[in-house]
Design a protein around this motif. Structure first.
Motif, PDB file in Angstrom:
ATOM      1  N   LYS A 152       8.450 -66.272 -47.938  1.00 40.58           N
ATOM      2  CA  LYS A 152       9.514 -66.604 -48.900  1.00 40.58           C
ATOM      3  C   LYS A 152       9.164 -66.069 -50.282  1.00 40.58           C
ATOM      4  CE  LYS A 152      11.557 -70.586 -48.905  1.00 40.58           C
ATOM      5  NZ  LYS A 152      11.838 -72.049 -48.921  1.00 40.58           N
ATOM      6  N   ALA A 153       7.872 -66.100 -50.608  1.00 39.07           N
ATOM      7  CA  ALA A 153       7.449 -65.589 -51.920  1.00 39.07           C
ATOM      8  C   ALA A 153       7.714 -64.096 -52.031  1.00 39.07           C
ATOM      9  CB  ALA A 153       5.972 -65.895 -52.143  1.00 39.07           C
ATOM     10  N   ALA A 154       7.444 -63.358 -50.944  1.00 41.43           N
ATOM     11  CA  ALA A 154       7.694 -61.917 -50.953  1.00 41.43           C
ATOM     12  C   ALA A 154       9.187 -61.639 -51.094  1.00 41.43           C
ATOM     13  CB  ALA A 154       7.144 -61.279 -49.682  1.00 41.43           C
ATOM     14  N   PHE A 155      10.011 -62.400 -50.373  1.00 47.23           N
ATOM     15  CA  PHE A 155      11.462 -62.251 -50.500  1.00 47.23           C
ATOM     16  C   PHE A 155      11.906 -62.513 -51.940  1.00 47.23           C
ATOM     17  CE2 PHE A 155      12.175 -62.960 -45.792  1.00 47.23           C
ATOM     18  CZ  PHE A 155      12.855 -61.771 -45.581  1.00 47.23           C
ATOM     19  N   ALA A 156      11.419 -63.606 -52.507  1.00 48.54           N
ATOM     20  CA  ALA A 156      11.851 -63.993 -53.849  1.00 48.54           C
ATOM     21  C   ALA A 156      11.514 -62.915 -54.865  1.00 48.54           C
ATOM     22  CB  ALA A 156      11.203 -65.321 -54.238  1.00 48.54           C
ATOM     23  N   SER A 157      10.315 -62.355 -54.747  1.00 45.79           N
ATOM     24  CA  SER A 157       9.882 -61.321 -55.695  1.00 45.79           C
ATOM     25  C   SER A 157      10.760 -60.080 -55.597  1.00 45.79           C
ATOM     26  CB  SER A 157       8.420 -60.964 -55.433  1.00 45.79           C
ATOM     27  OG  SER A 157       7.994 -59.922 -56.274  1.00 45.79           O
ATOM     28  N   LEU A 158      11.049 -59.649 -54.355  1.00 46.69           N
ATOM     29  CA  LEU A 158      11.852 -58.442 -54.187  1.00 46.69           C
ATOM     30  C   LEU A 158      13.310 -58.700 -54.540  1.00 46.69           C
ATOM     31  CD1 LEU A 158      11.556 -55.511 -53.484  1.00 46.69           C
ATOM     32  CD2 LEU A 158      11.955 -56.060 -51.082  1.00 46.69           C
ATOM     33  N   HIS A 159      13.817 -59.887 -54.221  1.00 44.78           N
ATOM     34  CA  HIS A 159      15.184 -60.240 -54.616  1.00 44.78           C
ATOM     35  C   HIS A 159      15.352 -60.127 -56.128  1.00 44.78           C
ATOM     36  CE1 HIS A 159      17.477 -61.482 -51.130  1.00 44.78           C
ATOM     37  NE2 HIS A 159      16.464 -62.200 -50.673  1.00 44.78           N
ATOM     38  N   GLU A 160      14.376 -60.641 -56.851  1.00 47.90           N
ATOM     39  CA  GLU A 160      14.453 -60.615 -58.307  1.00 47.90           C
ATOM     40  C   GLU A 160      14.473 -59.185 -58.829  1.00 47.90           C
ATOM     41  OE1 GLU A 160      12.025 -62.300 -62.233  1.00 47.90           O
ATOM     42  OE2 GLU A 160      11.248 -62.657 -60.210  1.00 47.90           O
TER      43      GLU A 160
ATOM     44  N   TYR B 233      10.657 -71.769 -31.268  1.00 43.60           N
ATOM     45  CA  TYR B 233       9.681 -72.854 -31.302  1.00 43.60           C
ATOM     46  C   TYR B 233      10.306 -74.219 -31.029  1.00 43.60           C
ATOM     47  CZ  TYR B 233       6.380 -69.409 -32.960  1.00 43.60           C
ATOM     48  OH  TYR B 233       5.564 -68.301 -33.034  1.00 43.60           O
ATOM     49  N   GLU B 234      11.606 -74.253 -30.803  1.00 44.69           N
ATOM     50  CA  GLU B 234      12.271 -75.486 -30.390  1.00 44.69           C
ATOM     51  C   GLU B 234      12.074 -75.768 -28.902  1.00 44.69           C
ATOM     52  OE1 GLU B 234      16.355 -75.351 -31.464  1.00 44.69           O
ATOM     53  OE2 GLU B 234      15.971 -75.548 -33.618  1.00 44.69           O
ATOM     54  N   ALA B 235      11.444 -74.848 -28.189  1.00 43.55           N
ATOM     55  CA  ALA B 235      11.237 -75.017 -26.746  1.00 43.55           C
ATOM     56  C   ALA B 235      10.069 -75.975 -26.503  1.00 43.55           C
ATOM     57  CB  ALA B 235      10.965 -73.664 -26.092  1.00 43.55           C
ATOM     58  N   ASP B 236      10.349 -77.258 -26.549  1.00 48.23           N
ATOM     59  CA  ASP B 236       9.330 -78.305 -26.454  1.00 48.23           C
ATOM     60  C   ASP B 236       9.486 -79.049 -25.129  1.00 48.23           C
ATOM     61  OD1 ASP B 236       7.600 -80.428 -26.762  1.00 48.23           O
ATOM     62  OD2 ASP B 236       8.541 -81.220 -28.573  1.00 48.23           O
ATOM     63  N   PHE B 237       8.474 -78.963 -24.285  1.00 49.99           N
ATOM     64  CA  PHE B 237       8.503 -79.650 -22.992  1.00 49.99           C
ATOM     65  C   PHE B 237       8.018 -81.102 -23.096  1.00 49.99           C
ATOM     66  CE2 PHE B 237       8.669 -75.275 -21.554  1.00 49.99           C
ATOM     67  CZ  PHE B 237       9.485 -75.335 -20.432  1.00 49.99           C
ATOM     68  N   GLY B 238       7.775 -81.563 -24.319  1.00 43.71           N
ATOM     69  CA  GLY B 238       7.350 -82.945 -24.510  1.00 43.71           C
ATOM     70  C   GLY B 238       5.954 -83.075 -25.067  1.00 43.71           C
ATOM     71  N   SER B 239       5.226 -81.948 -25.141  1.00 40.49           N
ATOM     72  CA  SER B 239       3.865 -81.975 -25.673  1.00 40.49           C
ATOM     73  C   SER B 239       3.784 -81.279 -27.030  1.00 40.49           C
ATOM     74  CB  SER B 239       2.904 -81.307 -24.691  1.00 40.49           C
ATOM     75  OG  SER B 239       2.911 -81.966 -23.446  1.00 40.49           O
ATOM     76  N   GLY B 240       4.918 -81.030 -27.634  1.00 42.36           N
ATOM     77  CA  GLY B 240       4.945 -80.386 -28.940  1.00 42.36           C
ATOM     78  C   GLY B 240       5.467 -78.968 -28.881  1.00 42.36           C
ATOM     79  N   ARG B 241       5.749 -78.419 -30.054  1.00 42.58           N
ATOM     80  CA  ARG B 241       6.254 -77.061 -30.162  1.00 42.58           C
ATOM     81  C   ARG B 241       5.226 -76.066 -29.624  1.00 42.58           C
ATOM     82  NH1 ARG B 241      10.173 -76.118 -34.196  1.00 42.58           N
ATOM     83  NH2 ARG B 241       9.052 -74.376 -35.124  1.00 42.58           N
ATOM     84  N   PRO B 242       5.672 -74.904 -29.183  1.00 40.42           N
ATOM     85  CA  PRO B 242       4.721 -73.889 -28.725  1.00 40.42           C
ATOM     86  C   PRO B 242       3.727 -73.517 -29.819  1.00 40.42           C
ATOM     87  CG  PRO B 242       6.977 -73.265 -28.175  1.00 40.42           C
ATOM     88  CD  PRO B 242       7.070 -74.443 -29.094  1.00 40.42           C
ATOM     89  N   ALA B 243       2.522 -73.158 -29.407  1.00 46.27           N
ATOM     90  CA  ALA B 243       1.528 -72.674 -30.365  1.00 46.27           C
ATOM     91  C   ALA B 243       1.900 -71.275 -30.854  1.00 46.27           C
ATOM     92  CB  ALA B 243       0.140 -72.661 -29.717  1.00 46.27           C
ATOM     93  N   TRP B 244       2.602 -70.517 -30.008  1.00 47.41           N
ATOM     94  CA  TRP B 244       3.017 -69.165 -30.380  1.00 47.41           C
ATOM     95  C   TRP B 244       4.123 -68.709 -29.446  1.00 47.41           C
ATOM     96  CZ3 TRP B 244       2.252 -66.834 -34.739  1.00 47.41           C
ATOM     97  CH2 TRP B 244       2.529 -65.456 -34.862  1.00 47.41           C
TER      98      TRP B 244
ATOM     99  N   ASP C   4       5.906 -71.059 -38.806  1.00 51.94           N
ATOM    100  CA  ASP C   4       6.114 -71.939 -39.945  1.00 51.94           C
ATOM    101  C   ASP C   4       7.535 -71.697 -40.434  1.00 51.94           C
ATOM    102  OD1 ASP C   4       6.210 -73.365 -42.258  1.00 51.94           O
ATOM    103  OD2 ASP C   4       4.498 -72.399 -43.227  1.00 51.94           O
ATOM    104  N   THR C   5       8.456 -72.486 -39.915  1.00 53.71           N
ATOM    105  CA  THR C   5       9.875 -72.224 -40.156  1.00 53.71           C
ATOM    106  C   THR C   5      10.270 -72.422 -41.620  1.00 53.71           C
ATOM    107  OG1 THR C   5      10.370 -74.509 -39.512  1.00 53.71           O
ATOM    108  CG2 THR C   5      10.562 -72.810 -37.809  1.00 53.71           C
ATOM    109  N   THR C   6       9.355 -72.955 -42.435  1.00 55.90           N
ATOM    110  CA  THR C   6       9.662 -73.142 -43.858  1.00 55.90           C
ATOM    111  C   THR C   6       9.281 -71.916 -44.679  1.00 55.90           C
ATOM    112  OG1 THR C   6       7.497 -74.115 -44.371  1.00 55.90           O
ATOM    113  CG2 THR C   6       9.230 -75.610 -43.614  1.00 55.90           C
ATOM    114  N   ASP C   7       8.688 -70.901 -44.040  1.00 57.81           N
ATOM    115  CA  ASP C   7       8.180 -69.771 -44.827  1.00 57.81           C
ATOM    116  C   ASP C   7       8.572 -68.430 -44.223  1.00 57.81           C
ATOM    117  OD1 ASP C   7       6.768 -68.371 -46.813  1.00 57.81           O
ATOM    118  OD2 ASP C   7       5.008 -68.219 -45.532  1.00 57.81           O
ATOM    119  N   GLY C   8       9.741 -67.940 -44.605  1.00 59.56           N
ATOM    120  CA  GLY C   8      10.112 -66.568 -44.275  1.00 59.56           C
ATOM    121  C   GLY C   8      10.403 -66.310 -42.812  1.00 59.56           C
TER     122      GLY C   8
END
Length: 477
Positions: free
Chosen positions: A255-263, A414-425, A444-448
């Motif tokens: 997100k930081a890279a996007f913000a810098s280039l957007h500016e 990463y929403e594919a959760d069989f009940g043991s948590g989100r996928p590691a990758w 990390d769905t909060t970052d880019g």
């Protein structure tokens, strides 16, 4: 499995032109799950199998065969007494989840033969095109599970692909919790292609000249490719892609890279123009690949002031929202490619905020043209020439530089959760056709976003040397 077989009824499901125009490739992703609690019953093999076939009861189309009358007239035929069963396999591996994590889940560290189908849609050893391929790999010491999940574009697009995967996860959890009675409450998916016609508006917007020419211009090779069987067409295209020996890499844009280039770019554009991340990536990536192609070939249009050379780019849009279909649970293809062409002199110029602003202006008409009226016109255009689905692939296969860019970010895998948590990758497989770009949800769905990019090896070498791109996007593997 037997319950699934007994549940299937014979039926014929006509496919439509939006299916055939993307029918050359598979959607192949691998999901890695970590057994963080070291549970002995982690993602039980039997439970995965039982829930998979219970999921298939909701999608009997996956037990059918592609039948073609030639020239783009295809159907999925499900014969109850002669099912084309899903390719569901299980195996174990000597690779530990810690080894994968230590290598950042690089393709080089994956267990051998995870992918049981390649990037292109072709028949298996039995001569049939499998309509879903799944490989469940138990990692060393039950440290985790890898699941290869691939569906041909004949059947659905990336959005529906993820909906099928999530439905499997939901059914696994219900069965594991003794709630099988709740299966009947699950909303049904539809594979009826007529829903598209029902959603098309009355208003029409003309298809741009280059896209129309690409789809409707005569090509003897395209006509021949449209006439032959899906199995033979898949074999030919698989051979072409294999000879490309394309190299793939995965990048992360924060997100930081996007913000810098957007500016920076925003200062070179009118205040009223709001740049989306996707527009920025489309402009920067096509410039980066074009510059790399020029360096790899040792030729450049920029040394010829009067050069009129242009680079075609197929920008592919997912158009459920434009047609008001986001809540229809439609399991099919709602993709529309628009063919653009940009002067190489513009693409090959040094990457600056100003040159990127020019590229964004270049693509703005295409990006902003996508609405329900244009989708309706596109559907009418390809409906009137059912064999035209092979024309874009012939044009792009003949070029070593033409690109495809999937404009919309793929659904959150990463929403594919069989009940043991989100996928590691989660990642696509590495082998792919050259000059293709996919935008992926970052773990990390909060970052880019993550960017999956392919190119010929000599071109990719230059991409990895491109200073502007490598400052903006960080190489994952």
């Amino acid at each position: 499995m037997e319950e699934f077989k007994n549940s299937v009824k014979s039926q014929t499901i006509p496919l439509c032109v939006l299916d055939t125009q993307g029918s050359f490739s598979n959607i192949p992703f691998v999901f890695f799950y970590e057994n963080a609690t070291l549970s002995s019953n982690f993602m039980s093999t039997q439970a995965l199998s039982d829930s998979f076939y219970k999921t298939m009861e909701q999608f009997p189309i996956f037990a059918g065969r592609i039948k073609s009358k030639g020239r783009g007239h295809n159907s999925v035929v499900v014969e109850q007494t002669n099912l084309n069963m899903p390719d569901y396999t299980e195996s174990s591996s000597g690779v530990h989840i810690d080894t994968l994590k230590g290598n950042g889940f690089s393709w080089r560290a994956w267990p051998d033969d995870v992918a049981t189908a390649g990037p292109m849609t072709k028949a298996g050893e039995d001569g049939d095109i499998k309509l879903i391929n799944v490989h469940v790999v138990r990692l060393q010491d039950n440290s985790g599970v890898a699941i290869y999940f691939s569906i041909p574009h004949y059947i659905l697009d990336g959005v529906a692909h993820m909906e099928v995967m999530k439905r499997w996860c939901q059914i696994y959890q219900l069965l594991s919790n003794g709630q099988a009675d709740r299966l009947s409450e699950m909303p049904a998916f539809t594979v009826d292609r007529s829903i598209i016609q029902d959603c098309l508006p009355k208003d029409r917007k003309p298809v741009d000249a280059l896209t129309r020419q690409t789809f409707t211009g005569f090509s003897l090779l395209a006509e021949l490719l449209a006439w032959i069987s899906p199995a033979l067409r898949g074999r030919i295209l698989s051979m072409i892609v294999a000879r490309q020996k394309a190299e793939a890499h995965l990048f992360h844009v924060s997100k930081a890279a996007f913000a810098s280039l957007h500016e920076a770019v925003g200062k070179a554009l009118p205040d009223s123009y709001a740049i989306s991340d996707n527009e920025l990536l489309l402009s920067l990536i096509t410039k980066t690949l074009a510059q790399s192609q020029a360096l790899a070939s040792g030729t450049s249009a920029r040394i010829k002031p009067d050069s009129k050379a242009e680079l075609p780019v197929a920008v592919i849009f997912e158009v459920r929202e434009q047609l008001g279909m986001t809540s229809t649970n439609y399991a099919g293809n709602i993709l529309m490619p628009l063919i653009t062409s940009t002067p190489l002199t513009m693409l090959e110029s040094p990457t600056t905020a100003e040159s990127l602003a020019a590229m964004i202006n270049n693509y703005s008409e295409t990006v902003n043209s996508v609405d329900s009226g244009l989708v309706a016109s596109h559907v009418e255009m390809v409906n009137s020439r059912s064999s035209c689905f092979t024309r874009p692939i012939v044009r792009f296969a003949r070029s070593k530089t033409a690109m495809s860019f999937v404009y919309d970010i793929m659904p959150d895998m990463y929403e594919a959760d069989f009940g043991s948590g989100r996928p590691a990758w989660v990642s696509p497989i590495e082998p792919f056709r050259a000059n293709a770009v996919l935008l992926l949800t970052s773990r990390d769905t909060t970052d880019g976003v993550d960017v999956f990019m392919t190119a010929y090896p000599d071109v990719m070498k230059e991409v990895l040397r491109n200073e502007f791109w490598c400052d903006f996007a960080k190489l994952i593997y």
